[in-house]
Write an enzyme that holds these catalytic residues in place. Structure first.
Site, short mmCIF file in Angstrom:
data_model
loop_
_atom_site.label_atom_id
_atom_site.label_comp_id
_atom_site.label_asym_id
_atom_site.label_seq_id
_atom_site.Cartn_x
_atom_site.Cartn_y
_atom_site.Cartn_z
N LYS A 217 14.73 -0.85 23.49
CA LYS A 217 15.48 -2.92 23.66
C LYS A 217 15.62 -3.24 22.18
CE LYS A 217 12.36 -5.77 25.18
NZ LYS A 217 12.32 -6.93 24.73
N ASN A 218 13.93 -3.86 21.50
CA ASN A 218 14.01 -4.30 20.89
C ASN A 218 14.92 -3.96 19.12
OD1 ASN A 218 12.25 -5.90 22.33
ND2 ASN A 218 10.61 -5.14 20.83
N ARG B 76 15.62 -15.26 25.94
CA ARG B 76 15.56 -16.38 24.36
C ARG B 76 15.77 -15.49 23.43
NH1 ARG B 76 11.80 -15.44 20.95
NH2 ARG B 76 11.91 -17.90 20.79
N CYS C 272 8.94 -18.72 26.66
CA CYS C 272 8.42 -17.51 27.78
C CYS C 272 7.32 -17.46 28.03
CB CYS C 272 9.27 -16.05 27.18
SG CYS C 272 7.85 -15.19 25.95
N ARG D 151 6.90 -19.52 20.98
CA ARG D 151 7.96 -19.11 20.39
C ARG D 151 8.60 -19.44 20.36
NH1 ARG D 151 8.68 -14.01 23.29
NH2 ARG D 151 9.86 -13.52 21.72
N PRO D 152 7.92 -21.11 19.03
CA PRO D 152 8.70 -21.43 18.36
C PRO D 152 10.70 -20.87 17.03
CG PRO D 152 6.62 -21.67 17.60
CD PRO D 152 6.52 -20.26 18.23
N ASP E 17 10.81 -22.52 13.93
CA ASP E 17 10.89 -22.90 12.95
C ASP E 17 11.27 -21.97 11.34
OD1 ASP E 17 8.13 -22.08 13.86
OD2 ASP E 17 7.82 -22.81 12.17
N LEU E 18 10.30 -20.88 11.38
CA LEU E 18 10.80 -20.05 10.47
C LEU E 18 12.51 -20.18 10.84
CD1 LEU E 18 7.92 -17.90 10.90
CD2 LEU E 18 7.74 -19.86 8.88
N ASP F 32 3.17 -5.94 21.70
CA ASP F 32 4.03 -5.20 22.59
C ASP F 32 3.47 -3.82 23.66
OD1 ASP F 32 7.71 -5.74 21.63
OD2 ASP F 32 5.78 -6.89 21.84
N ARG G 78 13.82 -5.84 32.20
CA ARG G 78 14.04 -6.03 31.29
C ARG G 78 13.65 -5.22 30.01
NH1 ARG G 78 11.35 -11.16 29.11
NH2 ARG G 78 12.38 -10.01 27.69
C1 EPZ Z 1 9.68 -10.18 18.30
O1 EPZ Z 1 10.44 -11.13 19.22
C2 EPZ Z 1 10.09 -8.99 19.27
N1 EPZ Z 1 11.95 -9.06 20.42
C3 EPZ Z 1 9.12 -9.35 20.35
O2 EPZ Z 1 8.68 -8.15 21.52
C4 EPZ Z 1 7.66 -8.58 19.46
O3 EPZ Z 1 6.34 -9.02 20.22
C5 EPZ Z 1 7.32 -8.99 18.29
O4 EPZ Z 1 8.75 -9.64 17.62
C6 EPZ Z 1 5.88 -9.46 17.38
O5 EPZ Z 1 6.78 -8.06 17.11
C7 EPZ Z 1 12.35 -8.88 20.08
O6 EPZ Z 1 12.18 -8.17 19.15
C8 EPZ Z 1 13.30 -8.88 21.14
P1 EPZ Z 1 8.07 -12.93 15.73
P2 EPZ Z 1 9.49 -12.11 17.34
O7 EPZ Z 1 9.35 -13.63 15.57
O8 EPZ Z 1 10.86 -12.15 16.82
C9 EPZ Z 1 5.47 -17.03 15.41
C10 EPZ Z 1 8.95 -7.61 23.56
O9 EPZ Z 1 8.02 -7.35 25.47
N2 EPZ Z 1 6.85 -17.94 15.17
O10 EPZ Z 1 7.66 -12.11 14.97
O11 EPZ Z 1 10.43 -13.73 18.84
C11 EPZ Z 1 5.51 -16.40 16.95
O12 EPZ Z 1 5.25 -17.88 17.96
C12 EPZ Z 1 9.08 -8.46 23.25
O13 EPZ Z 1 9.45 -6.85 23.82
C13 EPZ Z 1 6.79 -18.85 14.44
O14 EPZ Z 1 5.63 -19.88 14.46
O15 EPZ Z 1 8.71 -11.97 17.22
C14 EPZ Z 1 4.19 -15.46 16.90
O16 EPZ Z 1 3.13 -16.04 17.43
C15 EPZ Z 1 7.70 -9.72 22.99
N3 EPZ Z 1 7.82 -19.51 14.16
C16 EPZ Z 1 5.05 -14.89 16.03
O17 EPZ Z 1 5.20 -15.38 15.24
C17 EPZ Z 1 8.95 -19.04 13.85
O18 EPZ Z 1 10.50 -19.19 13.40
C18 EPZ Z 1 5.65 -13.17 16.30
O19 EPZ Z 1 6.77 -13.57 16.46
C19 EPZ Z 1 9.04 -17.32 14.26
C20 EPZ Z 1 7.77 -16.76 15.15
#
Ligand code: EPZ
Length: 432
Positions: A22-23, A92, A116, A121-122, A124-125, A305, A397
């Protein structure tokens, strides 16, 4: 939506092929927008997030044909640079289209993705990196408007190795002028997969899978034929299903090296495993052992996950285990429900202390996010009597026909569609 009815006490046993990731498939579908000729993707997972993402591509003007798990997409007909908001609110992760739309048109308009079930889920990065690459960003009335006269390769140092931000940067940098270097990049296997796909379409990316990725922008990208990697989280979930039911499983179409931390922890709780190039055989122990402490974290740490599913297994270990969730601030919603099933779990902030119990007792529980609901089903597979798990839509999903997969492995589980509606914000049900 619907509910799963699970009759506990039937060990998982048998052979299964892992579906496509999925990811992995979601960012690759966004990347298709950058190509100017036909893309063929094999081994796609038939899950709701996949179909929703195809809907987004169709709404942007792409031509799509699908035959089972193979999809053929021609993005040369795409002519829109904005995504309808109701789709973004449904999923999202559609924020991943921002980088691709900017790379294709030099502009993008995407609705602000809500938080979610597992956290704020910001993004900003993502936005900070886009600005550094020359994108002007305005957010107004819940929409993000991005425009740029020219996208330039720069050095980007991510404050956190965000998977989504790394993916969005790869998508945009593939078509930028000059070289982009990403420091503190995410190292997940899904990043490697996306880079492999982009390079197959003519991009020039090196270092994917390490903290430093170099992208030399190109003018044009062509189509390709690509097979989606196996879903390492579905595979880990099925291994946990065998572990919690005292069963055994032979998983095919897996990449053990992409699941190292999950496998090491399953070994620690007493599972016997034999690994092949693309397969894993696991036999559960008669008695599960506890682990000292698991910290979830960015790859190659233990995957967030897999946190709920491993927690379900540890509820039956002979001793006390600790899990610290360092990635998402609200990923413990399955704990109250596990305790309703008889688990003994105490939470202090982002840390859960799991004291093993002898047995779980089936009852009615509510799923509140994708992996947490899967974890409740795993607990139900082992619990005495029947467990009813509400909100099947979360599982649908991310897991293709999860109940059929588990039934084929000896479980007694069925999916009951219902007209009920679940209000996430109020955590209430209304029966139509
Ligand atoms: C991806 O989400 C996956 N989703 C998530 O899988 C997975 O848990 C996550 O990576 C971590 O491995 C998909 O690939 C569709 P992140 P993503 O950006 O990209 C913070 C599942 O169950 N952050 O690495 O959203 C954020 O809040 C899903 O399959 C910022 O602060 O994850 C979190 O604390 C759930 N600012 C951390 O980083 C930003 O701009 C990790 O988020 C982006 C992220």
């Amino acid at each position: 939506m619907g509910r799963y009815r699970v009759e506990g006490g039937y060990p998982i046993a048998g052979e299964m092929e892992t579906k496509g990731s999925k990811n992995g498939v979601l960012p690759i579908l966004a990347a298709v927008l950058l190509t100017e000729s036909e893309v063929i993707l094999h081994h796609c997972p038939l899950i709701s997030d996949f179909f929703l993402t195809l809907e987004i591509l169709k709404s942007l003007g792409c031509r799509i044909k699908r035959d089972g798990r193979t999809v053929i997409i021609d993005a040369s007909f795409a002519d829109k640079s904005s995504i309808e908001n109701e789709i973004v609110q449904k999923m999202r992760s559609s924020i991943i289209f921002m980088g691709a739309l900017l790379g294709k048109y030099g502009e993008a308009c995407v609705g602000y993705p809500g938080g979610c079930e597992i956290g704020v889920r910001p993004i900003d990065l993502h936005l900070k990196a886009f600005r550094e690459m020359g994108v002007t960003i305005r957010d107004e009335k819940g929409f993000i408007y991005c425009t740029s006269k020219s996208i330039n390769g720069v050095k980007i140092n991510l404050d956190y190795p965000s998977v989504g931000a790394t993916e969005n940067i790869l998508l945009l940098a593939s078509k930028a002028k000059g070289q982009t270097i990403v420091y503190n990049a995410a190292c997940e296997p899904e990043i490697v997969q996306l880079a492999e796909f982009l390079n197959a379409c003519g991009a020039k990316i090196t270092g994917a899978g390490t903290e430093c990725i170099v992208i030399d922008g190109v003018q044009r990208m062509h189509g390709t034929e690509f097979t989606i990697f196996p879903d390492r989280i579905e595979a880990g979930t099925l291994l946990c299903a065998a572990a919690i039911t005292g069963g055994e499983i032979h998983l095919k179409k897996v990449k053990p090296d992409d699941m190292r931390q999950t496998l090491l922890r399953l070994d620690e709780v007493g599972c016997k495993m034999i690994e092949g190039q693309n397969e894993i055989y696991l036999k559960a122990p008669r008695v599960l052992r506890p682990v000292d402490i698991i910290y979830t974290g960015p790859y190659p740490n233990f995957p967030t996950d897999m946190q709920p599913q491993m927690m379900s297994v540890l509820t039956l270990a002979r001793g006390t285990s600790i899990i610290s969730e360092t990635v998402f601030e609200a990923r413990f919603k399955h704990i109250a429900e596990l305790c309703r099933l008889g688990a003994d779990i105490h939470v202090e902030g982002q840390t859960a202390v799991i004291k093993g119990v002898k047995k779980l007792q089936g009852c009615h529980v509510i799923g509140r996010d994708l992996r947490g609901t899967a974890a409740l089903i795993l607990a139900g597979l082992s619990a005495e009597g029947e467990t009813v798990v509400e909100n099947s839509q979360y599982v649908e999903r991310g897991y293709e026909e999860f109940e059929k997969t588990l039934t084929a492995l000896g479980a007694k589980i069925r999916l009951e569609k219902s007209g009920d509606r679940y209000n996430e914000k109020e955590d209430t049900f209304t029966t139509r």
